[in-house]
Structure formats: structure tokens, C-alpha cells
Scaffold this active site. Structure first.
Site, PDB file in Angstrom:
ATOM      1  N   LYS A 104       8.918  -9.583  14.194  1.00  0.00           N
ATOM      2  CA  LYS A 104       9.710 -10.460  13.931  1.00  0.00           C
ATOM      3  C   LYS A 104      10.901 -10.652  15.492  1.00  0.00           C
ATOM      4  O   LYS A 104      12.134 -10.870  15.223  1.00  0.00           O
ATOM      5  CB  LYS A 104      10.228 -11.241  13.166  1.00  0.00           C
TER       6      LYS A 104
HETATM    7  O1  OMP Z   1       5.802 -11.855   9.728  1.00  0.00           O
HETATM    8  C1  OMP Z   1       5.355 -11.529   8.877  1.00  0.00           C
HETATM    9  O2  OMP Z   1       4.749 -10.696   8.443  1.00  0.00           O
HETATM   10  C2  OMP Z   1       6.101 -11.999   7.410  1.00  0.00           C
HETATM   11  C3  OMP Z   1       6.325 -13.393   7.520  1.00  0.00           C
HETATM   12  C4  OMP Z   1       6.364 -14.231   6.381  1.00  0.00           C
HETATM   13  O3  OMP Z   1       6.739 -15.415   6.651  1.00  0.00           O
HETATM   14  N1  OMP Z   1       7.143 -13.456   5.623  1.00  0.00           N
HETATM   15  C5  OMP Z   1       6.361 -12.428   4.786  1.00  0.00           C
HETATM   16  O4  OMP Z   1       6.972 -11.359   3.729  1.00  0.00           O
HETATM   17  N2  OMP Z   1       6.735 -11.178   6.162  1.00  0.00           N
HETATM   18  C6  OMP Z   1       5.824  -9.920   6.139  1.00  0.00           C
HETATM   19  O5  OMP Z   1       4.852  -9.532   5.455  1.00  0.00           O
HETATM   20  C7  OMP Z   1       5.281  -8.377   4.815  1.00  0.00           C
HETATM   21  C8  OMP Z   1       5.015  -8.609   3.282  1.00  0.00           C
HETATM   22  O6  OMP Z   1       4.760  -7.871   3.150  1.00  0.00           O
HETATM   23  P1  OMP Z   1       4.485  -7.833   0.492  1.00  0.00           P
HETATM   24  O7  OMP Z   1       5.839  -8.912  -0.092  1.00  0.00           O
HETATM   25  O8  OMP Z   1       5.289  -6.629   0.221  1.00  0.00           O
HETATM   26  O9  OMP Z   1       2.916  -7.912   0.935  1.00  0.00           O
HETATM   27  C9  OMP Z   1       6.635  -7.815   4.503  1.00  0.00           C
HETATM   28  O10 OMP Z   1       6.241  -6.930   6.051  1.00  0.00           O
HETATM   29  C10 OMP Z   1       7.405  -9.225   5.419  1.00  0.00           C
HETATM   30  O11 OMP Z   1       8.224  -8.414   5.974  1.00  0.00           O
END
Ligand code: OMP
Length: 307
Positions: A104
Site C-alpha cells: 500500500k
Molecule cells: O490491499 C489489500 O490487500 C487490502 C485492502 C482492503 O481493502 N482490505 C484488506 O483487508 N486488505 C488486506 O487484505 C488482507 C485481509 O486479511 P483477512 O481479513 O485476514 O483475510 C490484509 O492483508 C489486509 O491488509
């Protein structure tokens, strides 16, 4: 995006496993072995992370086309953690996995160029080009506008890499800024989405998708569908499945009529599957693989075939 789409088609699986390794998810036998060698130090923690990841990658590589290490989980352990990140990227790529570095990142032009070199490109050391992290794609925050995105594009073209721009994020407060209506009555997220189409114009691949993808969360299915219709050349990274509550029905609108156009991420639901299912800690990677298969099957059943 062709490399990612080819990998999705080869594995018949439009998902990505997030490698967000909190120490609490790592089985005690791995942590104990790492601390025995390095002590309870940053190095010990980073060694545990790398060992955990290698086990996961061995088990997940036959199932998923891609992984997404979130840089913060590595950065928290200083340079030792960054070394674990670099080794994780290499190990994953050796296994044929596409690596989305979730950094990011964003800054003004020249600084963004340095991020791009570090995470996707090569850096020149007095005439010698060397690569550091060398991911296949990077998540990018668009808040600074074109100046913060344009420096990535030549490098992406040169080295066959992609970016995913935050458009409509999965978190509860994403609407505070992203849902705001601008003067032309369009939302900020729709406006950033159109910019993704513009930024990617010159880089469309065999499947019609450009190197400039978008992040759109599974937790906002209506907006996902709206963005899919509005952005025919923008490939989506869709987080928010699993731990954040998104399910197969929620992610279905992210796909196009060919079952392409999106890759769905899950991190915690895969990494902690061994704890959730009460599996033996030695079987943590097996439990992660089983969850990855369950997720794949659920999404494929909902979305249909992949052409
Ligand atoms: O860019 C991302 O990957 C991201 C964007 C977003 O809108 N929401 C989001 O959760 N993420 C990332 O996606 C992953 C979600 O993780 P879980 O919720 O554990 O499946 C994490 O690494 C967050 O940082």
C-alpha cells in the site's frame, strides 16, 4: 495481468492466499525451534515467520495461483523481518506462485520511483542492476494522484509487473472518504476506478485487462458489481473474504462473463485454519490447504467455470 490470469486458469482457482503471519498464528513447535537458535529476538521471530511461511507455501503451491504477503507483518520485525519477506517472495516464486506484495505504498514521483525499484524493480548500484524484493505486483494507495502512480508504469512495463490501486477498500470506515460525492456527483471510489482505466490504457494484455488493477472489498458487493460494469479493463484484487465476513455470493459480482476479472484474497481464515478446526499444530499447513480448497470450491460453485 496475463501472468496472473494464466496462473488462475491453470489452477482453476481465482484466489490468493494472504501471508499475514502474526506470531500468534504460528505453531509453538516452530516458534520454539526458532527461539532455540536465535533467542526471543527479532531474528528469532523472523526465523519463525519464514519457517511458518515455507510450510504454508509447500502445502498451498499446488492449490492457489498467488500469494499476498502484507509487508507490515514483516516490517514489524525490522531488517530481520524484511529478510524473511525477501526469502518468502523468492521461495513462493520458485514454486511458481505469483506474488502480490501488499505494501500500500505511495509518495511523490521520485520517492515513488524508489518504492517501485525496491518492491517490483531493480536498483542501480554504480552501474550494476540489482533486485531487492522483486514482487510480481504491488498494492498502491492513490491519494497523491497521478504523480504517485505514473512512476510505477514504465517499470511495470519493462519488468512485466502490475499494480493494484486501492479503489473501494473492505474496511468499515472506507466510505468516510471513498463514498464521498465529488462535484460531478460521482463517488470518489468511482473516480479512482476511472483513473485506473486511464492509467492502464496502454498496457492491456491478451485478456483485455491492463497492468493497473484495483482493490475492491468483498464486504461491499453492490459497489463491486458497479465497479465491474464500469471498469472492463481493470482486474480486481478482492480482500474481505472469510475473516471480514465476505462469502462466495459477495465476491461473485467481481467477475466478468467469462469468470475472469478478479482474484479473491483470504489471509486469516487460511493462516489460522489449524486453530479454528482444532487440528494438531504439526498439521497447520494441511489445515491451511484444506481451507484454501474449501474456499476455491465455494467460489467456483458460485461463479461458474473459468475460461
Ligand atoms: O490491499 C489489500 O490487500 C487490502 C485492502 C482492503 O481493502 N482490505 C484488506 O483487508 N486488505 C488486506 O487484505 C488482507 C485481509 O486479511 P483477512 O481479513 O485476514 O483475510 C490484509 O492483508 C489486509 O491488509
Amino acid at each position: 495481468m496475463d501472468r496472473l490470469i494464466d496462473a488462475i486458469r491453470a489452477k482453476k482457482n481465482p484466489t490468493v492466499a494472504g501471508l499475514d503471519p502474526k506470531l500468534a498464528y504460528i505453531p509453538a513447535f516452530i516458534r520454539r525451534a526458532a527461539y532455540a537458535q536465535y533467542g526471543k529476538t527479532l531474528e528469532g521471530a523472523a526465523a519463525a515467520v519464514l519457517q511458518f511461511n515455507k510450510g504454508l507455501l509447500d502445502a498451498l503451491a499446488p492449490i492457489v495461483p498467488a500469494v499476498k504477503p502484507q509487508c507490515a507483518y514483516y516490517e514489524q520485525f525490522g531488517w530481520q523481518g524484511m529478510r524473511a519477506l525477501e526469502a518468502t517472495v523468492r521461495y513462493a516464486q520458485e514454486k511458481g506462485l505469483y506474488v502480490i506484495l501488499d505494501g500500500k505504498r505511495n509518495d511523490i514521483g521520485t520517492t515513488m520511483e524508489a518504492y517501485a525499484k525496491a518492491l517490483l524493480g531493480t536498483v542501480e548500484v554504480d552501474g550494476t542492476e540489482l533486485s531487492a524484493f522483486d514482487g510480481d505486483a504491488l498494492t498502491v494507495n492513490p491519494y497523491l494522484g497521478t504523480d504517485g502512480v505514473a512512476p510505477l508504469l514504465p517499470l511495470c512495463a519493462q519488468r512485466d509487473k502490475s499494480v493494484f490501486i486501492l479503489v473501494k477498500t473492505s474496511n468499515p470506515s472506507s466510505g468516510e472518504l471513498q463514498d464521498r460525492l465529488l462535484e460531478d456527483r460521482r463517488t470518489l471510489y468511482a473516480t479512482v476506478g476511472s483513473l485506473c482505466e486511464d492509467w492502464g490504457t496502454q498496457t492491456r494484455g491478451r485478456y483485455g485487462y491492463s497492468r493497473v488493477g484495483a482493490v475492491a472489498g468483498a464486504t461491499y458487493p453492490a459497489q463491486l458489481g458497479e465497479l465491474r460494469r464500469a471498469l472492463p479493463h481493470t482486474f480486481f484484487l478482492v480482500p474481505g473474504y472469510g475473516a471480514q465476513g465476505g462469502g462466495a455470493k459477495d465476491v461473485a459480482p467481481a467477475f466478468d462473463a467469462h469468470g475472469r476479472g478478479a482474484v479473491i484474497n483470504a489471509s486469516r481464515s487460511i493462516l489460522t485454519a489449524w486453530q479454528k478446526t482444532g487440528a494438531d499444530e504439526q498439521d497447520y499447513a494441511k489445515a491451511a490447504a484444506a481451507e484454501a480448497v474449501r474456499m476455491r470450491d465455494e467460489i467456483v460453485a458460485e461463479v461458474g467455470g473459468f475460461e
